[in-house]
Design a protein around this motif. Structure first.
Motif, PDB file in Angstrom:
ATOM      1  N   LYS A   1      80.559  -6.362 -13.899  1.00  0.00           N
ATOM      2  CA  LYS A   1      79.856  -4.839 -14.623  1.00  0.00           C
ATOM      3  C   LYS A   1      78.705  -5.085 -13.048  1.00  0.00           C
ATOM      4  CE  LYS A   1      78.737  -3.211 -17.600  1.00  0.00           C
ATOM      5  NZ  LYS A   1      78.782  -3.065 -19.364  1.00  0.00           N
ATOM      6  N   MET A   2      78.195  -4.060 -12.699  1.00  0.00           N
ATOM      7  CA  MET A   2      76.750  -3.948 -12.143  1.00  0.00           C
ATOM      8  C   MET A   2      76.113  -3.620 -12.785  1.00  0.00           C
ATOM      9  SD  MET A   2      77.309  -5.277  -8.480  1.00  0.00           S
ATOM     10  CE  MET A   2      78.307  -4.330  -8.349  1.00  0.00           C
ATOM     11  N   ILE A   3      76.673  -2.322 -13.237  1.00  0.00           N
ATOM     12  CA  ILE A   3      75.649  -1.580 -13.854  1.00  0.00           C
ATOM     13  C   ILE A   3      75.884  -1.102 -15.512  1.00  0.00           C
ATOM     14  CG2 ILE A   3      75.482   1.604 -13.888  1.00  0.00           C
ATOM     15  CD1 ILE A   3      76.782   0.789 -11.196  1.00  0.00           C
ATOM     16  N   GLN A   4      74.278  -1.365 -16.239  1.00  0.00           N
ATOM     17  CA  GLN A   4      74.007  -1.416 -17.283  1.00  0.00           C
ATOM     18  C   GLN A   4      73.350   0.371 -18.159  1.00  0.00           C
ATOM     19  OE1 GLN A   4      74.423  -3.708 -20.377  1.00  0.00           O
ATOM     20  NE2 GLN A   4      75.320  -4.857 -18.916  1.00  0.00           N
ATOM     21  N   GLU A   5      73.636   0.705 -18.363  1.00  0.00           N
ATOM     22  CA  GLU A   5      73.296   2.536 -19.426  1.00  0.00           C
ATOM     23  C   GLU A   5      72.896   1.707 -20.574  1.00  0.00           C
ATOM     24  OE1 GLU A   5      75.227   6.092 -18.866  1.00  0.00           O
ATOM     25  OE2 GLU A   5      75.830   5.300 -16.943  1.00  0.00           O
ATOM     26  N   CYS A   6      72.106   2.478 -21.066  1.00  0.00           N
ATOM     27  CA  CYS A   6      71.612   2.164 -22.672  1.00  0.00           C
ATOM     28  C   CYS A   6      70.568   3.167 -22.347  1.00  0.00           C
ATOM     29  CB  CYS A   6      70.479   0.512 -22.455  1.00  0.00           C
ATOM     30  SG  CYS A   6      69.613   0.868 -21.010  1.00  0.00           S
ATOM     31  N   VAL A   7      70.185   3.804 -23.956  1.00  0.00           N
ATOM     32  CA  VAL A   7      69.166   4.466 -24.358  1.00  0.00           C
ATOM     33  C   VAL A   7      67.631   4.204 -24.779  1.00  0.00           C
ATOM     34  CG1 VAL A   7      68.503   7.131 -25.326  1.00  0.00           C
ATOM     35  CG2 VAL A   7      70.029   6.554 -23.998  1.00  0.00           C
ATOM     36  N   ASN A   8      67.250   3.430 -24.537  1.00  0.00           N
ATOM     37  CA  ASN A   8      65.791   3.060 -25.008  1.00  0.00           C
ATOM     38  C   ASN A   8      65.044   3.596 -26.259  1.00  0.00           C
ATOM     39  OD1 ASN A   8      66.160   0.890 -23.709  1.00  0.00           O
ATOM     40  ND2 ASN A   8      64.334   0.558 -24.667  1.00  0.00           N
ATOM     41  N   GLY A   9      63.944   4.096 -27.421  1.00  0.00           N
ATOM     42  CA  GLY A   9      63.232   4.048 -27.866  1.00  0.00           C
ATOM     43  C   GLY A   9      62.141   3.982 -26.865  1.00  0.00           C
ATOM     44  N   ASP A  10      60.966   4.986 -27.301  1.00  0.00           N
ATOM     45  CA  ASP A  10      59.473   5.109 -26.969  1.00  0.00           C
ATOM     46  C   ASP A  10      58.763   4.005 -27.878  1.00  0.00           C
ATOM     47  OD1 ASP A  10      60.193   6.994 -25.081  1.00  0.00           O
ATOM     48  OD2 ASP A  10      58.503   8.852 -25.827  1.00  0.00           O
ATOM     49  N   ASP A  11      59.311   3.479 -28.095  1.00  0.00           N
ATOM     50  CA  ASP A  11      57.661   2.333 -29.040  1.00  0.00           C
ATOM     51  C   ASP A  11      57.952   1.468 -28.326  1.00  0.00           C
ATOM     52  OD1 ASP A  11      60.740   1.826 -31.136  1.00  0.00           O
ATOM     53  OD2 ASP A  11      60.765   1.813 -29.197  1.00  0.00           O
ATOM     54  N   ASP A  12      58.960   0.590 -27.427  1.00  0.00           N
ATOM     55  CA  ASP A  12      58.640  -0.922 -26.972  1.00  0.00           C
ATOM     56  C   ASP A  12      58.155  -0.637 -24.943  1.00  0.00           C
ATOM     57  OD1 ASP A  12      59.773  -2.239 -28.870  1.00  0.00           O
ATOM     58  OD2 ASP A  12      61.641  -2.915 -27.188  1.00  0.00           O
ATOM     59  N   THR A  13      56.729  -0.004 -25.338  1.00  0.00           N
ATOM     60  CA  THR A  13      55.994   0.668 -23.688  1.00  0.00           C
ATOM     61  C   THR A  13      55.108  -0.903 -23.873  1.00  0.00           C
ATOM     62  OG1 THR A  13      54.747   1.790 -25.310  1.00  0.00           O
ATOM     63  CG2 THR A  13      56.256   2.521 -24.039  1.00  0.00           C
ATOM     64  N   LEU A  14      55.186  -0.755 -22.325  1.00  0.00           N
ATOM     65  CA  LEU A  14      53.880  -2.388 -21.978  1.00  0.00           C
ATOM     66  C   LEU A  14      53.442  -2.472 -22.735  1.00  0.00           C
ATOM     67  CD1 LEU A  14      54.502  -4.135 -20.152  1.00  0.00           C
ATOM     68  CD2 LEU A  14      53.893  -2.876 -19.105  1.00  0.00           C
ATOM     69  N   TRP A  37      62.309  -8.121 -22.222  1.00  0.00           N
ATOM     70  CA  TRP A  37      61.921  -6.580 -22.507  1.00  0.00           C
ATOM     71  C   TRP A  37      61.885  -6.236 -20.506  1.00  0.00           C
ATOM     72  CZ3 TRP A  37      57.657  -5.242 -18.931  1.00  0.00           C
ATOM     73  CH2 TRP A  37      57.679  -3.607 -18.884  1.00  0.00           C
ATOM     74  N   LEU A  38      61.832  -6.636 -19.226  1.00  0.00           N
ATOM     75  CA  LEU A  38      61.740  -6.446 -18.328  1.00  0.00           C
ATOM     76  C   LEU A  38      63.588  -6.069 -17.992  1.00  0.00           C
ATOM     77  CD1 LEU A  38      60.932  -6.031 -15.257  1.00  0.00           C
ATOM     78  CD2 LEU A  38      61.672  -8.980 -14.626  1.00  0.00           C
ATOM     79  N   ILE A  39      64.172  -7.288 -18.549  1.00  0.00           N
ATOM     80  CA  ILE A  39      65.655  -6.737 -17.834  1.00  0.00           C
ATOM     81  C   ILE A  39      66.354  -6.094 -19.455  1.00  0.00           C
ATOM     82  CG2 ILE A  39      65.511  -8.715 -15.933  1.00  0.00           C
ATOM     83  CD1 ILE A  39      67.031 -10.099 -18.504  1.00  0.00           C
ATOM     84  N   SER A  40      65.993  -6.131 -20.771  1.00  0.00           N
ATOM     85  CA  SER A  40      66.390  -5.066 -21.526  1.00  0.00           C
ATOM     86  C   SER A  40      67.395  -4.017 -21.161  1.00  0.00           C
ATOM     87  CB  SER A  40      64.975  -4.730 -22.549  1.00  0.00           C
ATOM     88  OG  SER A  40      66.289  -4.445 -23.328  1.00  0.00           O
ATOM     89  N   PRO A  41      68.766  -4.225 -21.219  1.00  0.00           N
ATOM     90  CA  PRO A  41      69.783  -4.790 -22.903  1.00  0.00           C
ATOM     91  C   PRO A  41      70.216  -6.074 -22.871  1.00  0.00           C
ATOM     92  CG  PRO A  41      70.643  -2.499 -22.070  1.00  0.00           C
ATOM     93  CD  PRO A  41      69.473  -2.880 -21.121  1.00  0.00           C
ATOM     94  N   ASP A 224      64.367   3.079 -14.964  1.00  0.00           N
ATOM     95  CA  ASP A 224      65.263   2.422 -14.141  1.00  0.00           C
ATOM     96  C   ASP A 224      65.241   0.733 -13.062  1.00  0.00           C
ATOM     97  OD1 ASP A 224      66.353   4.196 -15.216  1.00  0.00           O
ATOM     98  OD2 ASP A 224      67.552   5.017 -13.421  1.00  0.00           O
ATOM     99  N   LEU A 225      66.451   0.184 -13.640  1.00  0.00           N
ATOM    100  CA  LEU A 225      65.130  -1.622 -12.564  1.00  0.00           C
ATOM    101  C   LEU A 225      66.205  -2.092 -11.934  1.00  0.00           C
ATOM    102  CD1 LEU A 225      64.073  -4.430 -13.048  1.00  0.00           C
ATOM    103  CD2 LEU A 225      66.158  -5.328 -14.765  1.00  0.00           C
ATOM    104  N   LEU A 226      66.623  -3.000 -10.606  1.00  0.00           N
ATOM    105  CA  LEU A 226      67.086  -2.613 -10.055  1.00  0.00           C
ATOM    106  C   LEU A 226      66.873  -4.087  -9.707  1.00  0.00           C
ATOM    107  CD1 LEU A 226      70.028  -2.483  -8.080  1.00  0.00           C
ATOM    108  CD2 LEU A 226      68.714  -1.543  -6.283  1.00  0.00           C
ATOM    109  N   TYR A 227      68.076  -5.556 -10.089  1.00  0.00           N
ATOM    110  CA  TYR A 227      67.354  -6.667  -9.555  1.00  0.00           C
ATOM    111  C   TYR A 227      68.486  -6.842  -8.145  1.00  0.00           C
ATOM    112  CZ  TYR A 227      68.721 -11.254  -9.840  1.00  0.00           C
ATOM    113  OH  TYR A 227      69.019 -12.629  -8.635  1.00  0.00           O
ATOM    114  N   PHE A 228      68.377  -8.072  -7.545  1.00  0.00           N
ATOM    115  CA  PHE A 228      69.174  -8.260  -6.520  1.00  0.00           C
ATOM    116  C   PHE A 228      69.002  -9.314  -6.083  1.00  0.00           C
ATOM    117  CE2 PHE A 228      67.179  -4.929  -3.843  1.00  0.00           C
ATOM    118  CZ  PHE A 228      66.714  -5.484  -3.556  1.00  0.00           C
TER     119      PHE A 228
END
Lengths: 467, 467, 467, 467
Positions: A1-14, A37-41, A224-228
Motif C-alpha cells: 500500500k503506497m498511500i496513507q490517509e490521516c487527519v492530524n490535529g493542529d497541536d503537533d506543529t513544528l 513526526w516527519l513521516i507520521s502516522p 502532505d508527504l511523498l517519499y520515493f
C-alpha cells in the motif's frame, strides 16, 4: 500500500515540537522523534523495514498546517530581501516547456525585483540550500542527519500555476517531498531496469517517451508527504488553479555498501601485499601470451589456472580488510558534510559561545569562569565528534565548527595524545550522561582540565550548569 | 646448493651467439636460448622451478671471456668520449667509506677527463642505462624482455681496487650480477623478516649492524654470474688487488599477483556496483554508532553482522573480476616500458626502415615497391604488438616506435576499426608464420592492403622477402 | 607645526553627522564633509597642501566623545559574540615583549571566551577588517574612498594596560590613527633615508637601535587624531594605567605616479613598436661586443652612440603613452577594491533592493512597478560606475555588487553596446542631477528602458521617487 | 639595384672554405669571412649599409656547385634513413593547392618509405632544424651566429616539380634563401603598409588578392642566393620541369631596439621608483574624475597638467635606464639560443673533450695530464662565454654545453666568486690571444689553476698545446 490517509490535529506543529525536542536529553532520541513526526502516522520502524529504499509512499494529511512552520513563501521573500542570495549559487530559475528544460540564471544577486519577475513569466524557482538562510531548516536537517548517519540536505521549489519546472528524472538520493503551500500534481514511475534500482548517479532528463506509465499519480496538498527511493523517476507540475511550494529533504547519497567497500577493498589489498607473500610472488613468466582480451577466446588450461589463482587471492582479501578504519574514513566524510549543531538557548549558556567571559565598561569580566575538575561536561551531540586513527596518530574530528554552507570550512580535527585517547573515548561513550572532569581517565588533574578546556573552546563539550 | 662450478669453452661467446640467434625464427625461442646462455649451465627450467624468487645462486665459470662481449671498460671509454653522457642522468659517481654512502655528481656532461679523475680518487662509477649507448646491451635486454614478460633493465658498475661504492641494501627487482672484468667480493644476506621476502619497494641503506651474517660470500671473477631475488640484502667491494666491472641485469619490478590485483580489484568493485543491487543498498542507519575504531572494543552482535556482510560482498567480487582487461592494463604498462626491437640486417631489409624507396640522383626511386595482396608478412616479434579494448574502442599497442631511453616516447597505439580486429588478431596469432595479405580475414582487398600498409609503416610487421 | 589643540562641543558626533550627510545630494561633497570632520579643525585644503604625504600631525581634541560612535569595545564584544570572526583571518593576537614580536593565533573562531583570555594575559588584539562587521565603519570607509580616489581600509587595535603589541615599523599607506577609548603613548620617527620617504613597501620590524630619536612623542587620548605619512616609523604602547582602543584608517597604498607609470610605460612601448619603425629596427650586429656589464669599463665611442640611441627612443615614448587607458586600468583596480555603497533608508526605497515587487499572501505584488521613460534616475554614487574600453569592447565596471569582504567578489562589469555608450556617459556625467530615461541619448525608447532596467537591476542607478 | 650577376669559379666551395676557416685564429674574423662567402660578390660592408633590413637582393651565380656542400638531397636521404626524424617535430609535409594551404604530417618517425610517397604525390617537405642532423649546417650556423650576434637558424625545403608548398606570407626574420639543387620560381612583394615594415610577428597566410604585384620575380637556380628582410611577402613554386631544394638561413628574430627596450624600460621604472621620490608621490586625489576614457573628451586644464607630469616623469626614465644590465639579459637569451661550437680536430685535441685522460687496458692513463700555471689558454670562441651580474652575484654564462637541438638544455652558467671576476674578464678580453694561467689576475696560484680547471672541464677554454 503506497498511500496513507490521516487527519492530524493542529497541536503537533513544528515549532512546538522543536521546543519539546530541545528538552530531550539525547540527540539520537531527538532525531528519532523528529523523523517520526516527519513521516507520521507511519511508524518509523515499519517505514525502514517495508518502504525505505524499496518503494514510494504517500501521506495525505488533510492538515495544511502540519509542515507550514518549516518554510514558507513569506520566509522566502524575507530571505531574498535580507540575505545575499546569488543566482546560480543559491538559487536557480528553471523552466520545462514543450519538453524542453532550461535554466535562466542571470549573474549576480537574486533580489525580489528580478526573482518575482521570472516567476510571473512562468519560471520555477529553486533555492539550493535553504539551511544556510533559514534557522528552522538548519535545525531540522542538523537533527535528522543523526537519524540517517548520512548528510541530510534540502532544496525548496516554488512553481507558478499551470507550469512545470523540471523534466522527468531520477535522483541519487532518498527523497522526502514535503508540500508546504499550494498544490502539485506528481507522477512517480518505477526504475526502468534492474540496473537503475538504487542507482549510484542521478539520471539525465528523460523525455515522456522514455519512462512508461506512472505507478503513482497524485495531487499533493499542503501538509502532505511523498517519499520515493533513489532510482524512481518522478515529475511534478502545477495545475492551473494553484501555485506550489515544497521542500525536498534528501539523504543517503553515496552511502551504500559499495561506497564503503571502495574504501575497504584497496586498503585490504595493500595490507595483504604487506603481510602475505603470496600476493608479492611474481606473475607467471608467460602469462601475457595466454591472458588478455586478444587471448580471451583461447581454450587454454593455463587460463583456468590463472583465473583460479586470482579468485583464490581475492577470496583471501576479507582476512585483511580494515573494516573499522574504512568506516572511519566514511565517518570523516560524513563529519565534513554535517551541518553544525544548532544550539538551544539553554545549550548556548553552557557552551563556549555563551560563556560569561566578556568586555564590560572598560574591563574584561569573568575571565576566571573557567572549567575545573568539578565541572560536569558531556559532548554536545551524540555524533558531533569522533576519534579516528590513521595508523600513526589519533585525531578527534568534530562538526561544531562546520559552516551552514556546504564544505565552506575544511574538516576540523586536532591530534589527541596517546595519554588522552582513553579520556576522549570515555567522554564519547558516556553520552548522554554528564561526567566530571575529575573522572576523566588521565593521570594528572592538570591534563584533565587542559583537555576539557580544549574541547570546550572548540564547542565539542558543554557543561551541565552554565560556567 | 647455491654454487655451480663449470668450465666453459670459448666458442659460446655472446657475439657468435647473437649471430646465431638472429636466424632463430621465433622471438620467444630466441629469448629462451639467450636466457639459457646467461644462466648456463643451470637449466632454465630448473632455475625457474627451484631458484627464481627463492634464493641466490652462483655460477663460477672459470672462463673470463664468457660475458666479455656484453660490455667492457673499453666500450665505457668509447661511450664517454663519443656520446652525450650526463652526470646524474646517465651516470652516478658514488662512494661508501667508513659506513657513509655519498653521491658526487657534478652538473653537466660526463667526459673521460673528469670521470677518470673521480675513479682515481676512489669513487665508483655507475652507468644507469647502458642500453641507450651500447647496441649489444640493447639487443640483449630487448630479447630478454620477451623471456620475462616484464621490463629488463641494466646498470653497469665500475669500482676501483680496495673500495666499495654502495651500502648494503636490498632491491625490488630480480638481479643477475654479471662479472665482466676484474673481481669483486660479494656478500649476500637473507631477507631480515618474512615481510621483506619479495618486497614491493627497495630498502634504504643499511648499516653493517642491521643485516646479520651473510649466507653467501664469494669473490666473483670475470665470467661468473650471481643471481639473487628481490629482498636479499647484498654488498660488493673490490679487493686491493683488482678493480671490478660488472653489469646487473634486472627484471620483475612491480610484476606480482598483487600488482595485477591492484588493477583487477577496483574494477571488479565498480562492475559489482553496476550489476549487483546488493552493492548499491544503503548501509545500516546506525552503523557509525557501533563500527569504527572508537567502537572496536565493543562486543556488539551488530558488529559481527556487519563484518559478515562485508565478507559476503567481498567474496562475491571474483564473480565480477575483469581479469583479461586488467591483464591488458598491465600489458600496456609493459609495452610502454619495452625497449624497441633491435633489427638484424636481414630484418632491416624486410621492414619499413630498410624499404628500397629512396632519393637517388634527383628522383625518388622504388616508391612503387609497396605491399600488395600477395606480400607475405608477420609481426616483427611475438610480443611487439597487442590488441586491447577499453570497453569502447579497440586499440593496437606496439613497441616498435619506443625509444632506447626509458619512457622518452609515449606509449604508441592506434585504433583498430571493428572490421579489422579479426585480421590483427589473426596476424598476432599466426606468428611466427608469415601469411599473405590476401589471407587477412577482412572483407575488401583494399582494406587488407591498407591495414598492412599501416602496420608496415609503423614497423609492426615485416615481409618475408624484401620489398 | 605638528600639533593642533582644540575643544570640540558634543554636537558633532558621528551618528548625527552621518544622518546629516545622508541628505547631502552629491556623494563627493559628502566625502569631503566627512573627511573634514575626521581631521577637524585642520582645514582639508590646508591639510592636503601642507601635511599629506609630508609630515605627521596631531589633533588633541579634549573631547573623548568625538569619535566614539565610530567603534567601541562594546561593539567589539558584540561582534565577537554574534559574528563569525576567525583567528588569523579577521583577528590577530600579538605581543611585543623585550624586543620580541610574536603572533599567538590559535585556529578556529575567535570567541570572547578565548579572546579575553589572551587580552588578560597581556596580548594585543587586532581586528583586521572591522568594516565587514560594523556598519558604521563600513559607511565611513565607503564614503571616504570617494575622497581619496583610492581604497580606504581600517584596522582596530585593543591593547592592555602596560603593554605594547607591535614592534616599531613603517607602513606603505597614509595612516589616520583615531583614538576611540583609553590612552596610548605614541612615538613617531622620521624616515631613515631619502629612499624610505613615501616607500613602496612596508618595513620589517625594527629594533629600537635602528630608528633614532622620535620627532613626535605624545599620549593620545580618546577623541584625538594622529596622522603620519607612509615611511614614518611609529610605535605605540599603553601606559600602566589605561588600556587603549584605536582604529587606524588608511589609504593610498600603491597609488603613486610610479604605480600608474607601471601601466603606462609598457603599453607605450608596445604601441611605439607597432607604430614607429625605429623601434622595430635591428640592433647593431656587434653590440654584444661593447655593451653589457663585462664591457662597462670600456671607453668606446660605440657605447656612447648606443646610449644616445636608447635615450632618444625612450624620450619618444611619451608620444605613444596611452594615459587614459592606463588610468582606466588603475581605476578598475580601485573599483575592485571599493567597498559597496551603504544605502540610507531613503536610498533603499529608490533602488532595486527596496523595490516594492514582493510575495504577499500567495501572490506576487507590484511586479508591474517597473521603470518607464518618465522615470527619473541617476547613478547611485559619483564613483560607483565607470566606462572603460579595452580597445575592442566597452565595459561598464561598477562597485554596487562588491562585498564588504575584500575581493570576495570578482570585479563586476558588463559590456555596453556601442549604441548605448553615449547614454551611459550621459548618465555618469549628469550626476548628481536626475535625468528621465526618456532623455537618454539612444535611438529607441525600448532601448532606453532596457538599459535603465539593466542598470537598475544591478543597483547602479536609483530613482528620484520610489518605484 | 636588386640583382647581382657573377660567375664564380669552382675553387671556393664550402668544404675547402671551412677547412681554411679552421685555421683562422679569431672566431669573429672567421664569421666575417663565412658571411662574405655567403653573399659574395656583394661586399658585406655595402650589404649591411644598403640592403640589410631595407630591401631584397638577388645573386645569380651561374655556378650550381657554389653551395652544394652545404646540404643536398643525398644528405636528406641519409638523414631520413639513419636518424630519428619525427613528423611534426623535425619535418613537415605541406601543400598549397588552389589557394589552400595544408599540413599532412602523420604521427611517428619520418622514414624514406613514407616521406618519398608524400613527395611523389606532390607534397613539399620541410626539414625544420637540419643543424641537428647535418654537421655542415651546424658548423655554418654556429659560425654565422657570431656574425649576427643573434641566433642563426635554418629550414630546408624540398619541392616537387610543378607544385607550391606554402601560401604567400611574410616572416619575422631576415631570410637568406640559398638554392642548393634544381630551380624555384620566386615572387617577392613589398610590405603592404608602413606598419608591416620590419614586423614583430610573422603574417598569416595571404591570398593572392591580398598582396599586390611582385617587386621581384625570378627563377632561382642552384648556386643562387635571394635575400629579403622581414616583412617582405614572398612565395616560391616549382616549374613543371624541375624540383627544388633550398635552405633558408635566418636571423634577427626579436632582435630590435624595441626588444631591448622591453628589458630596459620596466627596469628603469623600477629603479626610478626606488631612487626618485617624485615617482613615489601620490596621484592627485581627484584624478579619476577627469582622467580615463570616459573623460577623454573633456576640456579640463587638470588633464593638461596630468599629461605634462606623466611626460615629465617619462622623460626622466633614461636617467635610470640600466642599459648594460638589460643588454646582458638579451645576451643571456642569445647564449641560450646559440648552437654549441663545432670543434675542429685541432681544437678537439686542446679541449676537455679530447683530453688524453683515458681508460686503457684495465687502468686509467694520463689522469695527471692536468692544467698547471704554465698552461696557455684562451676562451674557445669570442662569444662562447659572458660575465653577467644580476645585481647580487656574478655568473658566467656559456654556450659550450648547449645542444644542437633548440633549448634542449637549460642555459648553462655558474657563479664566479668576486675574487675571480677580474680573471674571467681578463680571459674574455684577451681573446684571441692565449695567456698563461699564471697571468690570471688572482691572488693565489691555487685559485688560478682551480679556476682554469673549472673552465676547461666545461669546455669554455682550450689550451694552446694539447695537454
Amino acid at each position: 500500500k503506497m498511500i496513507q490517509e490521516c487527519v492530524n490535529g493542529d497541536d503537533d506543529t513544528l515549532d512546538s515540537l522543536l521546543a519539546d525536542l530541545a528538552t530531550v536529553n539525547n540527540s539520537r532520541e531527538r532525531a528519532n522523534k523528529l523523523f517520526q513526526w516527519l513521516i507520521s502516522p507511519i511508524p518509523a520502524k515499519a517505514f525502514f523495514r517495508d518502504t525505505w529504499e524499496k518503494k514510494p509512499i504517500l501521506v495525505q494529511r488533510k492538515n495544511p498546517h502540519y509542515y507550514k512552520e518549516l518554510f514558507s513563501t513569506a520566509k522566502f521573500e524575507r530571505i531574498l530581501r535580507e540575505e545575499d542570495v546569488q543566482y546560480g549559487v543559491n538559487l536557480d530559475v528553471t523552466s520545462y516547456t514543450n519538453g524542453k528544460r532550461e535554466t535562466h540564471n542571470p549573474p549576480g544577486r537574486a533580489l525580489p525585483y528580478t526573482v518575482w519577475d521570472f516567476y510571473e513569466s512562468g519560471c520555477s524557482i529553486r533555492m539550493l540550500n535553504p539551511q544556510a538562510f533559514s534557522s528552522t531548516v538548519w535545525n531540522v536537517l542538523s537533527i535528522l542527519q543523526e537519524q540517517f548517519g548520512s548528510m541530510a540536505g534540502a532544496n525548496v521549489y516554488l512553481t507558478p500555476p499551470g507550469t512545470q519546472g523540471f523534466a522527468p528524472h531520477y535522483d541519487d538520493i532518498e527523497a522526502f517531498v514535503v508540500q508546504l503551500e499550494g498544490k502539485k500534481h506528481w507522477r512517480v514511475y518505477n526504475p526502468r531496469t534492474e540496473d537503475e534500482v538504487l542507482p549510484v548517479l542521478s539520471s539525465p532528463n528523460f523525455s515522456q517517451a522514455d519512462i512508461g506509465k506512472p505507478i503513482l499519480e497524485v495531487v499533493l496538498e499542503a501538509g502532505d508527504l511523498l517519499y520515493f527511493p533513489r532510482g524512481f523517476i518522478h515529475q511534478g507540475n502545477c495545475l492551473p488553479d494553484a501555485y506550489s511550494l515544497h521542500i525536498t529533504i534528501s539523504s543517503y547519497q553515496k552511502n551504500s555498501w559499495g561506497d564503503l567497500l571502495q574504501k575497504v577493498v584497496p586498503a585490504a589489498l595493500e595490507i595483504a601485499m604487506e603481510e602475505d607473500v603470496e600476493f608479492r610472488q611474481g606473475l607467471p613468466l608467460d602469462y601475457l601470451t595466454y591472458m588478455g582480451v586478444q587471448n580471451s577466446d583461447k581454450d587454454d588450461p593455463r587460463r583456468t589456472k590463472f583465473f583460479s589463482q586470482i579468485e583464490r587471492l581475492m577470496k583471501k582479501l576479507p582476512n585483511y580488510a580494515p573494516v573499522d578504519a574504512a568506516v572511519d574514513q566514511k565517518a570523516r566524510d560524513f563529519l565534513h558534510n554535517c551541518l553544525p549543531p544548532m544550539l538551544t538557548s539553554e545549550e548556548l549558556a553552557s557552551t563556549v559561545q555563551g560563556a560569561p567571559t566578556r568586555w564590560e565598561r572598560g574591563q574584561v569580566k569573568d575571565v576566571g569562569a573557567q572549567i575545573n575538575t568539578q565541572t560536569r561536561v558531556r559532548i554536545l551531540r551524540a555524533g558531533c565528534a569522533r576519534l579516528c586513527s590513521d595508523g600513526e596518530a589519533v585525531h578527534l574530528y568534530y562538526t561544531t565548527e562546520n559552516s551552514r554552507v556546504y564544505h565552506k570550512e575544511e574538516l576540523k580535527s586536532f591530534e589527541i595524545k596517546p595519554e588522552h585517547t582513553d579520556a576522549v573515548e570515555f567522554l564519547i561513550h558516556s553520552y548522554p550522561k554528564y561526567v566530571t572532569v575529575e573522572s576523566f581517565p588521565c593521570d594528572a588533574a592538570e591534563a584533565k582540565v587542559a583537555l576539557a578546556e580544549r574541547l570546550f573552546e572548540r564547542g565539542i563539550i558543554h557543561t551541565a550548569e552554565p560556567l
